[in-house]
Design an enzyme around this catalytic site. Structure first.
Site, mmCIF file in Angstrom:
data_model
loop_
_atom_site.group_PDB
_atom_site.id
_atom_site.type_symbol
_atom_site.label_atom_id
_atom_site.label_comp_id
_atom_site.label_asym_id
_atom_site.label_seq_id
_atom_site.Cartn_x
_atom_site.Cartn_y
_atom_site.Cartn_z
ATOM 1 N N ASP A 77 0.871 -1.180 0.000
ATOM 2 C CA ASP A 77 0.000 0.000 0.000
ATOM 3 C C ASP A 77 0.909 1.230 0.000
ATOM 4 O O ASP A 77 2.132 1.114 -0.182
ATOM 5 C CB ASP A 77 -0.989 -0.040 1.177
ATOM 6 C CG ASP A 77 -0.334 0.200 2.526
ATOM 7 O OD1 ASP A 77 0.917 0.293 2.590
ATOM 8 O OD2 ASP A 77 -1.064 0.299 3.531
ATOM 9 N N CYS A 135 3.390 -3.039 3.985
ATOM 10 C CA CYS A 135 2.547 -1.894 4.342
ATOM 11 C C CYS A 135 3.288 -1.130 5.442
ATOM 12 O O CYS A 135 4.491 -1.312 5.616
ATOM 13 C CB CYS A 135 1.137 -2.320 4.738
ATOM 14 S SG CYS A 135 0.978 -3.380 6.183
ATOM 15 N N THR A 154 3.096 -1.254 8.784
ATOM 16 C CA THR A 154 3.562 -2.150 9.844
ATOM 17 C C THR A 154 3.786 -3.581 9.374
ATOM 18 O O THR A 154 4.506 -4.336 10.040
ATOM 19 C CB THR A 154 2.510 -2.227 10.960
ATOM 20 O OG1 THR A 154 1.289 -2.708 10.374
ATOM 21 C CG2 THR A 154 2.288 -0.872 11.620
ATOM 22 N N HIS A 157 10.502 -23.463 10.022
ATOM 23 C CA HIS A 157 9.546 -24.143 10.905
ATOM 24 C C HIS A 157 8.091 -24.067 10.445
ATOM 25 O O HIS A 157 7.317 -24.975 10.740
ATOM 26 C CB HIS A 157 9.648 -23.552 12.310
ATOM 27 C CG HIS A 157 10.898 -23.963 13.022
ATOM 28 N ND1 HIS A 157 11.138 -23.669 14.339
ATOM 29 C CD2 HIS A 157 11.989 -24.659 12.594
ATOM 30 C CE1 HIS A 157 12.318 -24.159 14.701
ATOM 31 N NE2 HIS A 157 12.868 -24.751 13.654
ATOM 32 N N HIS A 184 8.167 -30.422 12.139
ATOM 33 C CA HIS A 184 7.503 -29.171 11.733
ATOM 34 C C HIS A 184 6.429 -29.436 10.677
ATOM 35 O O HIS A 184 5.439 -28.714 10.606
ATOM 36 C CB HIS A 184 8.538 -28.162 11.237
ATOM 37 C CG HIS A 184 9.557 -27.846 12.283
ATOM 38 N ND1 HIS A 184 9.237 -27.185 13.441
ATOM 39 C CD2 HIS A 184 10.875 -28.171 12.378
ATOM 40 C CE1 HIS A 184 10.312 -27.080 14.190
ATOM 41 N NE2 HIS A 184 11.326 -27.671 13.589
HETATM 42 C C1 RB5 Z 1 -1.744 2.795 6.411
HETATM 43 O O1 RB5 Z 1 -1.773 4.033 7.032
HETATM 44 C C2 RB5 Z 1 -1.439 1.702 7.413
HETATM 45 O O2 RB5 Z 1 -2.531 1.507 8.244
HETATM 46 C C3 RB5 Z 1 -1.062 0.416 6.704
HETATM 47 O O3 RB5 Z 1 0.042 0.644 5.879
HETATM 48 C C4 RB5 Z 1 -0.673 -0.753 7.572
HETATM 49 O O4 RB5 Z 1 0.289 -0.394 8.508
HETATM 50 C C5 RB5 Z 1 -1.793 -1.490 8.163
HETATM 51 O O5 RB5 Z 1 -1.616 -2.458 8.900
#
Ligand code: RB5
Length: 149
Positions: free
Chosen positions: A8, A65, A67, A98, A133
């Site tokens: 994203d 993304c 996080t 694993h 595993h």
């Molecule tokens: C976008 O702002 C953010 O929410 C997305 O990139 C991601 O971190 C969602 O988990």
């Protein structure tokens, strides 16, 4: 090896580093977007990547993304996908050894671009150990078959 990749807006500035690196290694990259820094919805791109992996159109999926968390949640809703949320080298290695994961989700707001390239490199170059595993992964598949239609 064929790899599907998607991100994203949170991962957009980083993913080209990954694509360029993999292409220098001769890996076939199928990039599904996003294609700008404009705000977009990570489920759309996680879905596109994971459908390619689940249908064997790609061997592995790479998701980035902000996080890595949102992408990983979406990925693990798709039958046939085992996705690890990875933001360190140890996890990148051991989730292949694993868990036999076929998708990795990374956070561009957590790790640097060079760290993310390194985690992807480790992930794609580590084999599943099998053995005990495999029994555990089979149990994941049994749960998936029971609850995912
Ligand atoms: C976008 O702002 C953010 O929410 C997305 O990139 C991601 O971190 C969602 O988990």
């Amino acid at each position: 090896m064929k790899v599907a990749l998607g991100c994203d807006h949170g991962g957009f500035d980083v993913i080209s580093n990954v694509v360029k690196y993999l292409e220098t290694k001769g890996i076939d990259c199928d990039y599904v977007g996003t294609f700008s820094n404009d705000s977009c919805d990570y489920p759309d791109f996680a879905k596109l990547v994971c459908e390619k992996v689940a249908s064997n159109e790609a061997d592995y999926g790479i998701l980035i993304c902000g996080t890595g968390i949102g992408m990983s949640i979406v990925a693990n809703k798709i039958k046939g996908i085992r996705c690890a949320h990875v933001n360190d080298a140890f996890s990148a290695e051991f989730t292949r050894r694993h868990n036999d994961t076929n998708v990795i989700a990374l956070g561009a707001r957590i790790a640097t671009a060079s760290e993310i390239v390194n985690y992807v490199d480790i992930f794609l170059n580590t084999e599943f150990e099998g053995g005990r595993h495999a029994n555990r992964v089979n149990k994941i598949t049994e749960i998936e078959n029971k609850y995912f239609k």
